[in-house]
Motif scaffolding. Sequence first.
Motif, PDB file in Angstrom:
ATOM      1  N   ILE A  12       0.887  -1.259  -0.220  1.00  0.00           N
ATOM      2  CA  ILE A  12       0.405   0.109  -0.034  1.00  0.00           C
ATOM      3  C   ILE A  12       0.467   1.316  -0.070  1.00  0.00           C
ATOM      4  CG2 ILE A  12      -1.829  -0.961   0.775  1.00  0.00           C
ATOM      5  CD1 ILE A  12      -1.237  -0.098   3.824  1.00  0.00           C
ATOM      6  N   PRO A  13       0.557   2.612  -0.074  1.00  0.00           N
ATOM      7  CA  PRO A  13       1.115   4.209  -1.085  1.00  0.00           C
ATOM      8  C   PRO A  13       1.342   3.978   0.620  1.00  0.00           C
ATOM      9  CG  PRO A  13      -0.904   4.042  -1.866  1.00  0.00           C
ATOM     10  CD  PRO A  13      -0.994   2.855  -0.960  1.00  0.00           C
ATOM     11  N   ASP A  14       3.035   4.688   0.776  1.00  0.00           N
ATOM     12  CA  ASP A  14       3.176   4.750   2.398  1.00  0.00           C
ATOM     13  C   ASP A  14       2.578   6.007   2.890  1.00  0.00           C
ATOM     14  OD1 ASP A  14       5.676   3.422   1.214  1.00  0.00           O
ATOM     15  OD2 ASP A  14       6.853   5.869   0.419  1.00  0.00           O
ATOM     16  N   ALA A  15       2.108   6.681   2.514  1.00  0.00           N
ATOM     17  CA  ALA A  15       1.486   7.424   3.477  1.00  0.00           C
ATOM     18  C   ALA A  15       0.161   6.517   4.099  1.00  0.00           C
ATOM     19  CB  ALA A  15      -0.043   8.424   2.376  1.00  0.00           C
TER      20      ALA A  15
ATOM     21  N   LEU B  18       8.679   2.704   3.323  1.00  0.00           N
ATOM     22  CA  LEU B  18       8.152   3.665   4.684  1.00  0.00           C
ATOM     23  C   LEU B  18       9.653   4.891   4.700  1.00  0.00           C
ATOM     24  CD1 LEU B  18       6.202   5.864   5.654  1.00  0.00           C
ATOM     25  CD2 LEU B  18       6.963   4.250   7.705  1.00  0.00           C
ATOM     26  N   ILE B  19      10.950   3.945   5.622  1.00  0.00           N
ATOM     27  CA  ILE B  19      12.206   4.837   6.068  1.00  0.00           C
ATOM     28  C   ILE B  19      12.495   5.745   4.886  1.00  0.00           C
ATOM     29  CG2 ILE B  19      13.909   4.475   7.386  1.00  0.00           C
ATOM     30  CD1 ILE B  19      11.781   2.444   9.281  1.00  0.00           C
ATOM     31  N   GLU B  20      12.556   5.228   3.794  1.00  0.00           N
ATOM     32  CA  GLU B  20      13.711   5.074   2.922  1.00  0.00           C
ATOM     33  C   GLU B  20      13.178   5.792   1.497  1.00  0.00           C
ATOM     34  OE1 GLU B  20      16.794   1.560   1.993  1.00  0.00           O
ATOM     35  OE2 GLU B  20      17.219   0.880   3.774  1.00  0.00           O
ATOM     36  N   LYS B  21      11.929   6.108   1.423  1.00  0.00           N
ATOM     37  CA  LYS B  21      11.699   6.597   0.335  1.00  0.00           C
ATOM     38  C   LYS B  21      12.067   6.395  -1.118  1.00  0.00           C
ATOM     39  CE  LYS B  21       9.942   9.415   3.420  1.00  0.00           C
ATOM     40  NZ  LYS B  21       8.555   8.531   4.014  1.00  0.00           N
ATOM     41  N   GLY B  22      12.270   5.202  -1.649  1.00  0.00           N
ATOM     42  CA  GLY B  22      13.111   4.409  -3.071  1.00  0.00           C
ATOM     43  C   GLY B  22      12.062   4.505  -4.112  1.00  0.00           C
ATOM     44  N   GLY B  23      11.240   4.557  -4.094  1.00  0.00           N
ATOM     45  CA  GLY B  23      10.220   4.785  -4.917  1.00  0.00           C
ATOM     46  C   GLY B  23      10.148   3.225  -5.743  1.00  0.00           C
ATOM     47  N   GLU B  24      10.179   3.598  -6.548  1.00  0.00           N
ATOM     48  CA  GLU B  24       9.491   2.179  -7.786  1.00  0.00           C
ATOM     49  C   GLU B  24      11.242   1.370  -7.520  1.00  0.00           C
ATOM     50  OE1 GLU B  24       7.126   0.644  -9.261  1.00  0.00           O
ATOM     51  OE2 GLU B  24       5.684   1.845  -7.708  1.00  0.00           O
ATOM     52  N   GLU B  25      11.967   1.151  -7.915  1.00  0.00           N
ATOM     53  CA  GLU B  25      13.317   1.317  -8.058  1.00  0.00           C
ATOM     54  C   GLU B  25      14.227   0.704  -6.385  1.00  0.00           C
ATOM     55  OE1 GLU B  25      17.788   1.683  -8.613  1.00  0.00           O
ATOM     56  OE2 GLU B  25      16.661   2.812  -9.522  1.00  0.00           O
ATOM     57  N   GLN B  26      13.250   1.448  -5.488  1.00  0.00           N
ATOM     58  CA  GLN B  26      13.269   0.618  -4.283  1.00  0.00           C
ATOM     59  C   GLN B  26      12.618  -0.970  -4.222  1.00  0.00           C
ATOM     60  OE1 GLN B  26      12.054   2.649  -1.067  1.00  0.00           O
ATOM     61  NE2 GLN B  26      13.635   1.408   0.770  1.00  0.00           N
ATOM     62  N   ILE B  27      11.266  -0.580  -4.861  1.00  0.00           N
ATOM     63  CA  ILE B  27      10.155  -1.544  -4.400  1.00  0.00           C
ATOM     64  C   ILE B  27      10.915  -2.663  -4.888  1.00  0.00           C
ATOM     65  CG2 ILE B  27       8.101  -2.735  -5.095  1.00  0.00           C
ATOM     66  CD1 ILE B  27       6.953   0.534  -4.624  1.00  0.00           C
TER      67      ILE B  27
END
Length: 197
Positions: free
Chosen positions: A14-17, A64-73
């Motif tokens: 689910i989205p971070d927010a 949530l902590i690192e906020k790396g976007g799609e690449e991090q996912i």
Amino acid sequence: MPASSRTITRSDLIPDAEFSLVRKARRAELLPIKKLRRIDLGPVCTVYFETFETMLFQIQEMLLIEKGGEEQIQDELAAYNPLIPKGSELVATIMFEIDEPVRRANILARLGGIEEHFFLQIGTEKVRAVPEGDVERTRSDGKASSVHFMHFPLEPAHIAVFREPTTQIMVGSDHESYAHLTILSPATRAELARDFA
């Protein structure tokens, strides 16, 4: 979905927010499960038996902590999906938790190769853990990592014995510098048995 094909996909996230709104409640839900899956092995080692739910929460936390976007996912899915049990195994994160840096370095320096020494004792059978093949866990100088990811592959006969309430089940290490055994409680055994298909 059968346990053998259970993996976390992009659609499970689910989205971070949204996660930040339910994070506290999800952590509270997981706490009793994580407590049963946390085993102290000797004075400085803890075995955390993982499950789909613990890995899903971990991925959401990292995002949530690192906020790396799609690449991090994609990186997190690749890192944590192998730690979800696949129906005929238990999977554990094993950590040497030593706060004092000098003491930690001294202990880990004596534990080279310990990743080859973890096991489950199921009745009379000793089932050796298999390290996750992502990275070497002992350095060339013989110092062990403080974190190990381990698979305990079980045959159907092991699982049948695991489920017998009268059989003693233990997790252990037989490394010459860290030999310890811990008996699993009935409640922990019942929780871990949920990992079997």
